[in-house]
Enzyme design. Structure first.
Site, PDB file in Angstrom:
ATOM      1  N   ILE A  27      12.858  45.349  20.053  1.00 50.55           N
ATOM      2  CA  ILE A  27      13.938  45.930  20.866  1.00 50.55           C
ATOM      3  C   ILE A  27      15.144  45.018  20.999  1.00 50.55           C
ATOM      4  CG2 ILE A  27      12.506  47.519  22.201  1.00 50.55           C
ATOM      5  CD1 ILE A  27      12.344  45.455  24.409  1.00 50.55           C
ATOM      6  N   GLY A  28      15.105  43.832  20.407  1.00 50.74           N
ATOM      7  CA  GLY A  28      16.288  42.991  20.502  1.00 50.74           C
ATOM      8  C   GLY A  28      16.026  41.572  20.049  1.00 50.74           C
ATOM      9  N   SER A  29      17.103  40.837  19.864  1.00 48.02           N
ATOM     10  CA  SER A  29      17.012  39.423  19.526  1.00 48.02           C
ATOM     11  C   SER A  29      18.264  38.736  20.024  1.00 48.02           C
ATOM     12  CB  SER A  29      16.869  39.226  18.013  1.00 48.02           C
ATOM     13  OG  SER A  29      18.006  39.731  17.334  1.00 48.02           O
ATOM     14  N   ASP A 140      24.676  33.940  35.226  1.00 51.87           N
ATOM     15  CA  ASP A 140      25.015  34.584  33.952  1.00 51.87           C
ATOM     16  C   ASP A 140      24.987  36.101  34.106  1.00 51.87           C
ATOM     17  OD1 ASP A 140      25.810  34.612  31.292  1.00 51.87           O
ATOM     18  OD2 ASP A 140      23.759  34.641  30.533  1.00 51.87           O
TER      19      ASP A 140
END
EC number: 2.7.11.1
Length: 362
Positions: A27-29, A140
């Site tokens: 689902i992501g990196s 963040d």
């Protein structure tokens, strides 16, 4: 409105058939590693698992993220579940937010109506307020770190505590972290700052982007001009385009957030009492006590801090017989000599670390 790109090869985590979780899809990196959607074989529950390569990548930021995240239990914060050591990676198991990133929702919509922006901003402030009450500042906050669940009226979920600091465990933040577009002026300066007040600025950037569909301090003609963005942040140069029609109350709140002097900037408690924020405020966001009691005992982290610290310590040791071959982007912005000279002449107090980079996360 673009996101920073991450490219390059990546070592994939080694999984075993006997593992408790089975892979559904990637689902992501990012600079951290790879994230996967997994299914708990015991409960059939879907979870998100972030894999961080064992060895040097398991640093103080990772430890801080895990310990801080474990302490937070709130409906507007992605729930931490456990950490697992695989043969190649440290795996952080957490709640899966099936609605994706708030960033993607805005990109698809172009921009939100004032009511929709308020709906998500109210939830963001509720989650941030809870973090601050738990003595954790995120540092963040950005659209990419705010996820949504899959409900028709999506619940916002704050994630990614990799740069957060707990005032109980850590000294006042001094390093320059965060995505440039969201960084508060005081974070760019060489002095200690109150992370909670800096979080307020980042929340303001998020609100602006929801309403306008662009970042407040980027030059529309030169959105990649890093020097100009920083100059505009330090001088609080922003404008709301004529085509964006928002109420005077909303404009007032934004003007109270985008204040260079942290001591004069509106606080989270003041935001929660602002007339624009209070309009159409859902009942479950009115009282923090009702929010934190929505979790039952089964939601309590199963691992003690001692167990987690032991796993993290083991994860600092690289896998036997392997070495880190892949060095992909860290998310830092390289500053060339010309830019550094310009920054020094324009912005004498800009905080550049010893590597010549301004650190920001993705």
């Amino acid at each position: 409105m673009d996101r920073p790109a991450v490219s390059g090869p990546m070592d994939l985590p080694i999984m075993h058939d006997s593992d408790r979780y089975e892979l559904v899809k990637d689902i992501g990196s990012g600079n951290f590693g790879v994230a996967r959607l997994m299914r708990d074989k015991q409960s059939n529950e879907l979870v998100a698992v972030k894999y961080i390569e064992r060895g040097e990548k398991i640093d103080e930021n990772v430890k801080r993220e895990i310990i801080n995240h474990r302490s937070l239990r709130h409906p507007n914060i992605v729930r931490f579940k456990e950490v697992i050591l695989t043969p190649t990676h440290l795996a952080i198991v957490m709640e899966y937010a099936s609605g994706g990133e708030l960033f993607e929702r805005i990109c698809n919509a172009g921009r939100f109506s004032e009511d929709e922006a308020r709906f998500f901003f109210q939830q963001l402030i509720s989650g941030v307020s809870y973090c601050h009450a738990m003595q954790v500042c995120h540092r963040d906050l950005k659209l990419e770190n705010t996820l949504l669940d899959g409900s028709p009226a999506p619940r916002l979920k704050i994630c990614d505590f990799g740069y957060s600091k707990s005032s109980v465990l850590h000294s006042q933040p001094k390093s320059t972290v965060g995505t440039p577009a969201y960084i508060a002026p005081e974070v760019l300066l060489k002095k200690e700052y109150d992370g909670k007040v800096a979080d307020v600025w980042s929340c303001g950037v998020t609100l602006y982007v929801m309403l306008v569909g662009a970042y407040p301090f980027e030059d529309p003609e030169e959105p990649k001009n890093f020097r100009k963005t920083i100059h505009r942040i330090l001088n609080v140069q922003y404008a709301i385009p004529d085509y964006v029609h928002i109420s005077p109350e909303c404009r007032h709140l934004i003007s109270r957030i985008f204040v260079a002097d942290p001591a004069k900037r509106i606080s989270i408690p003041e935001i929660r009492n602002h007339e624009w924020f209070l309009k159409n405020l859902p009942a479950d966001l009115m009282n923090d006590n009702t929010m934190t009691t929505q979790f039952d005992e089964s939601d309590q982290p199963g691992q003690s801090i001692e167990e987690i610290m032991q796993i993290i310590a083991e994860a600092t040791v690289p896998p036997a017989g392997t070495q880190n071959l892949n060095h992909y982007l860290t998310g830092s912005l390289d500053i060339d000599d010309d830019m550094e000279e310009d920054l020094e002449s324009d912005l004498d107090d800009l905080d550049i670390d010893s590597s010549g980079e301004i650190v920001y996360a993705m």
